[in-house]
Scaffold this motif. Structure first.
Motif, short mmCIF file in Angstrom:
data_model
loop_
_atom_site.label_atom_id
_atom_site.label_comp_id
_atom_site.label_asym_id
_atom_site.label_seq_id
_atom_site.Cartn_x
_atom_site.Cartn_y
_atom_site.Cartn_z
N ILE A 176 -1.14 3.15 -5.14
CA ILE A 176 -0.12 4.06 -4.59
C ILE A 176 -0.13 4.00 -3.06
N ILE A 177 -1.33 4.05 -2.47
CA ILE A 177 -1.45 4.06 -1.01
C ILE A 177 -0.92 2.75 -0.42
N TYR A 178 -1.29 1.62 -1.02
CA TYR A 178 -0.79 0.34 -0.53
C TYR A 178 0.73 0.22 -0.67
N PHE A 179 1.26 0.78 -1.76
CA PHE A 179 2.71 0.76 -1.95
C PHE A 179 3.39 1.57 -0.84
N LEU A 180 2.82 2.74 -0.52
CA LEU A 180 3.36 3.56 0.56
C LEU A 180 3.30 2.81 1.89
N LEU A 181 2.18 2.11 2.14
CA LEU A 181 2.03 1.32 3.37
C LEU A 181 3.13 0.26 3.47
N LEU A 182 3.41 -0.40 2.33
CA LEU A 182 4.46 -1.42 2.31
C LEU A 182 5.82 -0.81 2.62
N LEU A 183 6.11 0.34 1.96
CA LEU A 183 7.40 1.01 2.19
C LEU A 183 7.51 1.42 3.65
N TYR A 184 6.41 1.94 4.21
CA TYR A 184 6.39 2.37 5.60
C TYR A 184 6.68 1.19 6.53
N SER A 185 6.03 0.04 6.25
CA SER A 185 6.24 -1.16 7.08
C SER A 185 7.68 -1.63 7.00
N ILE A 186 8.20 -1.68 5.77
CA ILE A 186 9.58 -2.15 5.57
C ILE A 186 10.55 -1.22 6.30
N HIS A 187 10.31 0.09 6.14
CA HIS A 187 11.15 1.09 6.81
C HIS A 187 11.13 0.88 8.32
N ASN A 188 9.94 0.65 8.87
CA ASN A 188 9.79 0.46 10.32
C ASN A 188 10.53 -0.79 10.80
N VAL A 189 10.39 -1.89 10.05
CA VAL A 189 11.04 -3.13 10.45
C VAL A 189 12.55 -2.97 10.45
N LEU A 190 13.08 -2.36 9.37
CA LEU A 190 14.52 -2.17 9.27
C LEU A 190 15.03 -1.21 10.34
N ASP A 191 14.19 -0.22 10.66
CA ASP A 191 14.49 0.75 11.70
C ASP A 191 14.61 0.05 13.06
N LEU A 192 13.61 -0.78 13.35
CA LEU A 192 13.60 -1.55 14.60
C LEU A 192 14.81 -2.45 14.68
N LEU A 193 15.17 -3.01 13.51
CA LEU A 193 16.31 -3.92 13.46
C LEU A 193 17.60 -3.20 13.82
#
Lengths: 163, 163
Positions: free
Chosen positions: B141-158
């Motif tokens: 669960i924690i790793y899945f949240l980390l992945l979602l957080y990273s993806i969200h950040n990248v798309l946000d930056l984009l």
């Protein structure tokens, strides 16, 4: 995304669709029976909760791939696509790993736990399950490539936008 | 990344580290013995290839989390971090799914295959495995949240870079 960039994922999705459909059909049609100690014994996928889970996940992934083939790639939807792909890939990895663990016991048994191998009695059933696992494994590889491709594209767009 | 954005993933990585270390230790220390039909029978994680796989993956994930805590988050490394996180998450999902499938058979058995449940004979072993599975599930669960957080950040930056 430019049109040229849309072709590889489209082809990968077509491949993934055929892999998950094959896995589902090959598993559902697996059936064999044997006589052990004068008792008739039928082997089918629905006797194992794990194989049922594998079948359901592959059916869901097939439906997902099928729907996606007809969805235009707008940027807002694409935002969710990455997360949806991640969820489907996770489900596929989970279901094939569970099915592999059970298939391993069915093939080799576990003498410590007293679980005997059953593939000697129902070889046709085990062949079908093996086929389904191979197709399911192909689907996992394809979905993983799709994820890597999407991540690469996003990071690429990011560095272009920054430059 | 700004400093404020680095705190949530840092905390999540600390949590993931403790979850995978717990899963590894609780599984390695699982041990129980029973006498069935005058035969002594020892249950330990290394009797099952699936539980060994679960243990190894959790140990690898622990090492990975530990190393990452000391790595500065430069943009080039972060590029690979997303893919590395994806690989570790996939391994964790795969190992817990396989272990769950085997634990289910150990608990309930499978009458169709003639595999008897063993948890009645070695309850202490099964309790340990259950504990390890809970910790392993938390790690997923924690790793899945980390992945979602990273993806969200990248798309946000984009979207910020595009605007």
């Amino acid at each position: 995304m430019t049109k040229a960039k849309r072709i590889p994922p489209f082809l990968l999705r077509l491949l993934a669709l055929s892999a998950t459909i094959s896995a589902t059909i090959v598993l559902v049609t697996s059936h064999d029976s044997a006589e052990v100690l004068n008792m008739s014994f039928v082997a089918k996928y629905s006797n194992s909760p794990t194989l049922k889970y594998f079948m359901i996940v592959n059916a869901i992934a097939s439906g997902y791939s099928l729907v996606l083939l007809f969805v235009p790639s707008k940027s807002l939807l694409w935002h969710f696509l990455l997360v949806l792909d991640l969820v489907i890939t996770s489900l596929l990895i989970s279901s094939i790993s569970a099915a592999l663990a059970i298939a391993y016991v069915a093939k080799k048994g576990n003498s410590h736990a007293g679980w005997l191998p059953i593939c000697g009695q129902v070889p046709k059933f085990c062949d079908h399950v093996t086929g389904a696992l191979v197709a399911g494994f192909a689907a996992v590889i394809i979905y993983f490539l799709l994820l890597l491709y999407s991540i690469h594209n996003v990071l690429d767009l990011l560095s272009t936008a920054k430059a």
